[in-house]
Design a protein around this motif. Structure first.
Motif, PDB file in Angstrom:
ATOM      1  N   TYR A   1       0.908  -1.343   0.037  1.00 35.63           N
ATOM      2  CA  TYR A   1      -0.057  -0.054  -0.078  1.00 35.63           C
ATOM      3  C   TYR A   1       0.881   1.204   0.166  1.00 35.63           C
ATOM      4  O   TYR A   1       0.667   1.956   0.941  1.00 35.63           O
TER       5      TYR A   1
ATOM      6  N   SER B   1       2.448   4.702  -0.738  1.00 32.94           N
ATOM      7  CA  SER B   1       1.886   6.251  -0.736  1.00 32.94           C
ATOM      8  C   SER B   1       3.294   7.040  -0.633  1.00 32.94           C
ATOM      9  O   SER B   1       4.020   6.691   0.197  1.00 32.94           O
TER      10      SER B   1
ATOM     11  N   THR C   1       3.297   7.649   3.282  1.00 29.44           N
ATOM     12  CA  THR C   1       3.742   6.809   4.142  1.00 29.44           C
ATOM     13  C   THR C   1       5.363   6.935   4.138  1.00 29.44           C
ATOM     14  O   THR C   1       5.705   6.571   4.904  1.00 29.44           O
TER      15      THR C   1
ATOM     16  N   ARG D   1      -4.021   8.262  -9.142  1.00 30.21           N
ATOM     17  CA  ARG D   1      -2.746   8.221  -8.211  1.00 30.21           C
ATOM     18  C   ARG D   1      -2.767   9.325  -7.135  1.00 30.21           C
ATOM     19  O   ARG D   1      -2.421   9.409  -6.162  1.00 30.21           O
TER      20      ARG D   1
ATOM     21  N   TRP E   1      -5.430   8.728  -4.610  1.00 31.58           N
ATOM     22  CA  TRP E   1      -4.991   7.648  -3.577  1.00 31.58           C
ATOM     23  C   TRP E   1      -3.721   8.506  -2.565  1.00 31.58           C
ATOM     24  O   TRP E   1      -3.965   7.995  -1.487  1.00 31.58           O
ATOM     25  N   GLU E   2      -2.953   9.043  -3.289  1.00 29.41           N
ATOM     26  CA  GLU E   2      -1.904   9.898  -2.448  1.00 29.41           C
ATOM     27  C   GLU E   2      -2.612  10.767  -1.279  1.00 29.41           C
ATOM     28  O   GLU E   2      -2.217  10.839  -0.045  1.00 29.41           O
TER      29      GLU E   2
ATOM     30  N   GLN F   1      -4.159   8.902   1.364  1.00 26.13           N
ATOM     31  CA  GLN F   1      -3.182   8.454   2.382  1.00 26.13           C
ATOM     32  C   GLN F   1      -2.666   9.525   3.193  1.00 26.13           C
ATOM     33  O   GLN F   1      -2.384   9.008   4.495  1.00 26.13           O
ATOM     34  N   ARG F   2      -2.417  10.650   2.738  1.00 28.49           N
ATOM     35  CA  ARG F   2      -1.774  11.730   3.469  1.00 28.49           C
ATOM     36  C   ARG F   2      -2.899  12.067   4.495  1.00 28.49           C
ATOM     37  O   ARG F   2      -2.381  12.157   5.835  1.00 28.49           O
TER      38      ARG F   2
ATOM     39  N   PRO G   1      -3.210   0.318  -4.524  1.00 28.27           N
ATOM     40  CA  PRO G   1      -2.680   1.762  -5.221  1.00 28.27           C
ATOM     41  C   PRO G   1      -2.745   1.427  -6.543  1.00 28.27           C
ATOM     42  O   PRO G   1      -2.230   0.595  -7.276  1.00 28.27           O
TER      43      PRO G   1
END
Length: 175
Positions: free
Chosen positions: A82, A84, A87, A133, A136-137, A140-141, A172
């Motif tokens: 996963y 990103s 992370t 993408r 997704w980022e 995650q943030r 992802p």
């Protein structure tokens, strides 16, 4: 030179395959499937640590400072399915020397341990990230900002918790 590896991953099959591959290369390996086992059973030898980011729903990032305190000289590589940017940045801030996305080969893992200093010659990708993408980022943030709490993240993003869970359950987006 024989190194001692500590693999911290909740996937028993993955651990067995990686441990066998490292063993064939002459390294000794200890496997742990959760944070408590990693801290309890880990030897006090200089080690190279492979840490999964997702340990049965718990964040491997929470274990990283404890591993860094127990093994101050150890090189820690975070390996995750996963990946990103958020992370990856947090992992490096917490003391990881590298961050790899699964699937990664044993050669890539060994190379990650070999490259512990910054590489200013790393080429910049001329292709911008796709909208999927970037989404997704961003998820995650915001999830990282809320300590992995999905309900708080959903409230911050003004979306339904189940919708967020479905989005996070997907792999992802590959570039």
């Amino acid at each position: 030179m024989t190194e001692h590896y500590l693999i911290v991953d909740d996937d028993a099959a993955f651990c067995a395959v990686l441990a066998r591959a490292l063993g064939r290369r002459g390294h000794t390996v200890t496997v742990a499937h959760d944070a408590a086992q990693a801290l309890a059973e880990a030897p006090m030898l200089p080690v190279r640590i492979v840490l999964d980011l997702n340990l049965e729903g718990e964040s491997g990032l929470r274990l990283l400072p404890a591993l860094r305190a127990r093994f101050p000289e150890a090189a820690i590589v975070v390996l995750t399915g996963y990946a990103s940017i958020a992370t990856a940045v947090e992992a490096v801030k917490l003391g990881a020397v590298q961050y790899l996305a699964k699937p990664a080969t044993v050669d890539e893992l060994m190379a990650a341990f070999g490259q512990v200093s910054a590489n200013p010659a790393l080429p910049v990708n001329p292709q911008p990230m796709s909208l999927r993408r970037i989404t997704w980022e961003h998820l995650q943030r915001v999830l990282a900002e809320h300590g992995g709490n999905i309900s708080a993240t959903a409230r911050a993003l003004n979306m339904h918790r189940r919708t967020l869970q479905r989005m996070l359950a997907k792999r992802p987006v590959r570039e």
